[in-house]
Enzyme design. Structure first.
Site, short mmCIF file in Angstrom:
data_model
loop_
_atom_site.label_atom_id
_atom_site.label_comp_id
_atom_site.label_asym_id
_atom_site.label_seq_id
_atom_site.Cartn_x
_atom_site.Cartn_y
_atom_site.Cartn_z
CB CYS A 84 -3.15 2.95 -4.32
SG CYS A 84 -1.93 2.71 -2.84
CD GLU A 97 3.19 12.32 4.76
OE1 GLU A 97 2.03 11.72 4.39
OE2 GLU A 97 4.03 11.61 4.77
CG ASP A 147 -4.77 8.76 -0.45
OD1 ASP A 147 -4.42 7.77 -0.94
OD2 ASP A 147 -4.22 9.79 -1.26
CE1 TYR A 172 -1.37 6.04 6.88
CE2 TYR A 172 -3.48 6.41 6.95
CZ TYR A 172 -2.67 5.61 7.45
OH TYR A 172 -2.66 4.65 8.36
CD GLN A 197 -2.17 11.36 -6.15
OE1 GLN A 197 -1.74 10.50 -6.93
NE2 GLN A 197 -2.86 10.95 -4.72
N1 SAH Z 1 -3.12 12.08 0.19
C1 SAH Z 1 -2.04 12.26 -0.32
C2 SAH Z 1 -0.70 11.29 -0.19
C3 SAH Z 1 -1.13 9.88 -0.19
S1 SAH Z 1 0.22 8.91 -0.41
C4 SAH Z 1 -2.23 12.63 -1.78
O1 SAH Z 1 -3.07 12.55 -2.26
O2 SAH Z 1 -1.03 13.15 -2.63
C5 SAH Z 1 0.30 8.17 1.36
C6 SAH Z 1 0.96 9.28 2.09
O3 SAH Z 1 1.22 8.40 3.58
C7 SAH Z 1 2.48 9.39 1.72
O4 SAH Z 1 2.67 10.56 1.84
C8 SAH Z 1 3.42 8.65 3.04
O5 SAH Z 1 4.58 9.27 3.35
C9 SAH Z 1 2.30 8.85 4.07
N2 SAH Z 1 2.26 7.54 5.04
C10 SAH Z 1 2.92 6.47 5.15
N3 SAH Z 1 2.77 5.52 6.39
C11 SAH Z 1 2.35 6.51 7.01
C12 SAH Z 1 1.77 6.44 8.55
N4 SAH Z 1 1.99 5.36 9.10
N5 SAH Z 1 1.24 7.64 9.17
C13 SAH Z 1 1.21 8.73 8.31
N6 SAH Z 1 1.40 8.85 7.13
C14 SAH Z 1 2.22 7.94 6.54
#
Ligand code: SAH
Length: 454
Positions: A411, A336, A384, A315, A286
């Site tokens: 977001c 993830e 997320d 996620y 972040q």
């Molecule tokens: N919660 C974390 C990351 C959020 S960003 C934080 O706050 O730092 C969203 C994340 O979802 C990214 O890391 C992306 O790689 C992942 N992502 C995207 N599509 C996805 C899916 N279908 N399944 C699992 N993860 C996914």
């Protein structure tokens, strides 16, 4: 096609601005026909010139501001709005926060969702917050320069004060550029696809003050790399990591496949929510550390954990939410899709000596279905997702797994509203939405929504 619009291209008009779109454009209406205009605010009056006429709406450009909004901030330099690095910087910060709350209210209203939306949690000092910078390097006015792309263009406008980046990062970029000039490093030329250095990336730990410099080059070799590194370490004692990434392709994507260590170690350390994190060149981390803590705190509050729960963090990225939640729960499962992020997450669990988290590599929608097949009992689910929101198959899996509580970190208000409607159909009632301003001066709207199963 014949267009029946009440305005013509190149026509000059005087208009009142009545609204601001989610893209930050002012809206004026001529007989109900909307015109979108960059750089103007609600309650302003402006002379405009029509530049594009479509069937349902058109675009115009500002010629002269006739009446100013009380919320207009006279900007230091319009290079920020010209480059889109800080597209809301002409709007006073309290008005930015209202604008963001209204974005959420508007999409909820359109979706007939009656969910209370709290005032946006903003920053005390809404500038200089970014802990990461990626700036293009070009030959401008006879020398190597950094800058930022002009909106809708590949032209780099020279810039040294990036306004929303940690001022220590801006300072480091200047120092590094001076050193690169002394070593006659050739900046990249986008037209000829020649030259050495395309982009400089800098990361700085908010608490640790450790800094990483990454040179993204077109050529495999960065001339005098060792000597440059020695000079950088002399001039910038905070730098613990100097890296090179090679991206020979003619593309908008910043990073290439090959990353090499030039000097120091290949990661920086930082802290978040009192936990240690090791961040490597391409880890997702972040960018607004203070507000990330505000956001995560809200998410943890919303989950109302007692220490006995099984929680899913879908996620999960490099595991920041999972690890922050771990001490409030019995067990946390993260999922993830990016492998390097999962490896980072496992590593971060280890260095914090947290052993009640488990990270699975895969698509959240598929792994959820597997957990359901395995008859996993889940008390709380935190999601997320990226901007496109949840897959409908993910929402179906939620309906099967039936966690009592759910926390949706979003977001993108548009996909949030869509998903909340679908979740309502699965029996999930949204109690409140709390927007958190993660990206002041920009158009991004981040929020936490608490849901309970009825
Ligand atoms: N919660 C974390 C990351 C959020 S960003 C934080 O706050 O730092 C969203 C994340 O979802 C990214 O890391 C992306 O790689 C992942 N992502 C995207 N599509 C996805 C899916 N279908 N399944 C699992 N993860 C996914």
């Amino acid at each position: 096609m014949k267009i029946n619009a009440p305005v013509r291209k190149n026509e000059t008009l005087t208009v009142d601005i009545m609204d601001l779109t989610y893209e930050g454009m002012g809206v004026a209406k001529i007989d109900n026909y909307p015109l979108f205009i960059e750089g103007v605010l609600p309650d302003e009056q402006a002379e405009i010139e029509v530049i594009k006429v479509n069937k349902q709406y058109g675009f115009a450009r500002l010629v002269k501001l006739l009446k100013k909004s009380p919320d207009r901030v006279e900007s230091k330099a319009n290079v920020y709005s010209q480059t889109g690095i800080a597209p809301l910087q002409h709007l006073a910060y309290p008005a930015q926060l209202d604008f963001k709350r209204n974005q959420v209210l508007n999409v909820f209203q359109k979706a007939h969702l009656e969910i209370p939306v709290e005032p946006v949690l903003g920053m005390e000092n809404p500038t200089g917050y970014r802990n990461k910078a990626q700036v293009p390097v070009r030959f401008i006015d006879g020398q190597l320069m950094t800058g930022f792309y002009r909106k809708h263009s590949h032209q780099v406008m020279p810039m040294e004060d990036f306004y929303i980046q940690d001022p220590k990062i801006d300072e480091a970029i200047k120092v590094v550029c001076d050193i690169l000039r002394r070593f006659y490093i050739d900046p990249y030329n986008e037209d000829t696809h020649k030259g050495v250095l395309k982009t400089i990336m800098v990361r700085r730990g908010y608490y640790s003050h450790e800094m990483m410099i990454v040179f993204i080059t077109r050529s495999k070799r960065l001339p005098a790399a060792r000597e440059i590194a020695i000079e950088i370490k002399k001039a910038l004692p905070e730098v613990v990591s100097i890296m090179q990434n090679v991206n020979a392709a003619q593309t908008n994507v910043i990073f290439g496949d090959e990353t090499k260590l030039i000097a120091g170690r290949d990661f920086i350390r930082d802290e978040l929510m009192g936990l240690k994190f090791e961040i490597s060149t391409q880890s997702f981390y972040q960018v607004n550390p203070l507000q990330t803590e505000v956001l995560y705190q809200k998410a943890i509050e919303a989950a109302e954990l007692t220490g006995n729960e099984t929680v899913i963090d879908a996620y999960s990225g490099i595991g920041t939410i999972s690890l922050a939640v771990a001490k409030h729960a019995k067990k946390v499962y993260g999922v993830e899709v990016v492998e390097s992020a999962v490896l980072d997450a496992r590593h971060n669990a280890k260095i914090n000596e947290i052993d009640n988290v488990e990270f699975t590599l895969g698509k959240a929608e598929e792994v959820m279905a597997q957990w359901q097949a395995d008859d996993l009992k889940v008390d709380a689910l935190i999601v997320d997702p990226p901007r496109k929101g949840l897959e409908s198959s993910f929402i179906d899996a939620v309906g099967e797994l039936k966690p009592a509580k759910m926390v949706y970190v979003s977001c993108n208000p548009a996909t949030l509203a869509r998903d909340l409607e679908l979740l309502a159909a699965q029996g999930y009632h949204a109690e409140w939405t709390q927007p958190v301003d993660m990206f002041p001066q920009t158009l991004h709207v981040e929020s936490v929504t608490k849901l309970v199963r009825q």
